[in-house]
Design an enzyme around this catalytic site. Structure first.
Site, mmCIF file in Angstrom:
data_model
loop_
_atom_site.group_PDB
_atom_site.id
_atom_site.type_symbol
_atom_site.label_atom_id
_atom_site.label_comp_id
_atom_site.label_asym_id
_atom_site.label_seq_id
_atom_site.Cartn_x
_atom_site.Cartn_y
_atom_site.Cartn_z
ATOM 1 N N VAL A 23 0.866 -1.178 0.000
ATOM 2 C CA VAL A 23 0.000 0.000 0.000
ATOM 3 C C VAL A 23 0.898 1.221 0.000
ATOM 4 O O VAL A 23 1.887 1.282 0.740
ATOM 5 C CB VAL A 23 -0.914 0.027 1.243
ATOM 6 C CG1 VAL A 23 -1.832 1.248 1.204
ATOM 7 C CG2 VAL A 23 -1.726 -1.262 1.355
ATOM 8 N N CYS A 24 0.560 2.202 -0.825
ATOM 9 C CA CYS A 24 1.273 3.475 -0.835
ATOM 10 C C CYS A 24 2.763 3.241 -1.088
ATOM 11 O O CYS A 24 3.145 2.468 -1.970
ATOM 12 C CB CYS A 24 0.990 4.194 0.481
ATOM 13 S SG CYS A 24 1.408 5.942 0.526
ATOM 14 N N THR A 25 3.641 3.878 -0.312
ATOM 15 C CA THR A 25 5.075 3.742 -0.528
ATOM 16 C C THR A 25 5.630 2.394 -0.081
ATOM 17 O O THR A 25 6.836 2.150 -0.215
ATOM 18 C CB THR A 25 5.830 4.867 0.213
ATOM 19 O OG1 THR A 25 5.393 4.912 1.569
ATOM 20 C CG2 THR A 25 5.572 6.211 -0.455
ATOM 21 N N THR B 5 1.935 3.378 -6.541
ATOM 22 C CA THR B 5 2.336 3.899 -5.247
ATOM 23 C C THR B 5 1.609 5.217 -5.018
ATOM 24 O O THR B 5 0.778 5.623 -5.851
ATOM 25 C CB THR B 5 3.863 4.090 -5.174
ATOM 26 O OG1 THR B 5 4.257 4.376 -3.831
ATOM 27 C CG2 THR B 5 4.329 5.199 -6.105
#
Length: 213
Positions: free
Chosen positions: A103-105, A123
């Site tokens: 998830v995300c970074t 990202t």
């Protein structure tokens, strides 16, 4: 016939973002045959970037064959890139997981571990250039499936990723039931949740702030 149990590893590290972790956890833990584990380098409490503290239930050394791995992002992702125990564990367990997700970074950590070699991933919008710099083909999609790896864009996209994964593994009815149970019916009060929709000056300022972390 009894459904096969699935061990899901939710990765913890200092200054992760709580919703990156908790969003997918609430979705995936609703599957009766799934068992969630909060895994970290040690069993010491781990602090998220806005102060929430999470207690690990196991360690990297103890959990060596999870069925699914979920890697959150957060303001601590740059330091996590240098965490040999974490990156080494991701590289070691990925070959035997059914699904490795971020998830995300969190996708930058998968890239550092070699999981995203030759793959496409997404990202947080403010870190797409960072992920590209790690040799990843970057997508702007909210959720990206590439083989047995699934990545989600920024923070709230982890809920979408987890629901789509439930549909893929346990069926659409299961995903629909969880969606209803969570009352996941997004109606954002402000239409600025994407850099394509937000004012340009806001996008510029937030991009700078995220990359200064």
């Amino acid at each position: 016939m009894t459904e096969q149990k699935t061990d899901i590893a939710f990765v913890l590290y200092e200054n992760m973002t709580a919703l990156d972790l908790v969003g997918p956890y609430e979705v995936l833990s609703a599957v009766p045959s799934a068992t969630g584990h909060f895994v970290a380098a040690t069993r010491e409490p781990v602090r998220a970037d806005n102060g929430l503290t999470v207690q690990p239930t196991t360690t990297f050394a103890e959990l060596t064959r999870p069925g699914i791995v979920v890697v959150p992002g957060g303001s601590g992702w740059r330091n996590a890139l240098e965490a040999r125990d974490l990156i080494g564990w991701l590289a070691a367990v990925h070959p035997t997981t059914s699904w490795t997700t971020s998830v995300c970074t969190g996708s930058t950590l998968l890239a550092k571990a070699g999981v995203l070699a030759g793959r496409t991933a997404t990202t947080h919008w403010a870190c797409r250039d960072v992920l590209a710099g790690l040799g990843v083909e970057v997508s702007t999609d909210r959720v990206v499936f590439d083989g047995d790896v699934v990545s989600a864009a920024g923070v709230s996209a982890g809920i979408d990723m987890a629901l789509r994964l439930v549909a893929r593994v346990w069926g659409e009815e299961a995903a629909q039931r969880i969606t209803l149970g969570l009352e996941y019916d997004p109606q954002p009060p402000f239409d600025t949740g994407s850099p394509d929709k937000a004012p340009a000056e806001m996008v510029t300022a937030l991009h700078a702030a995220v990359n200064a972390l």
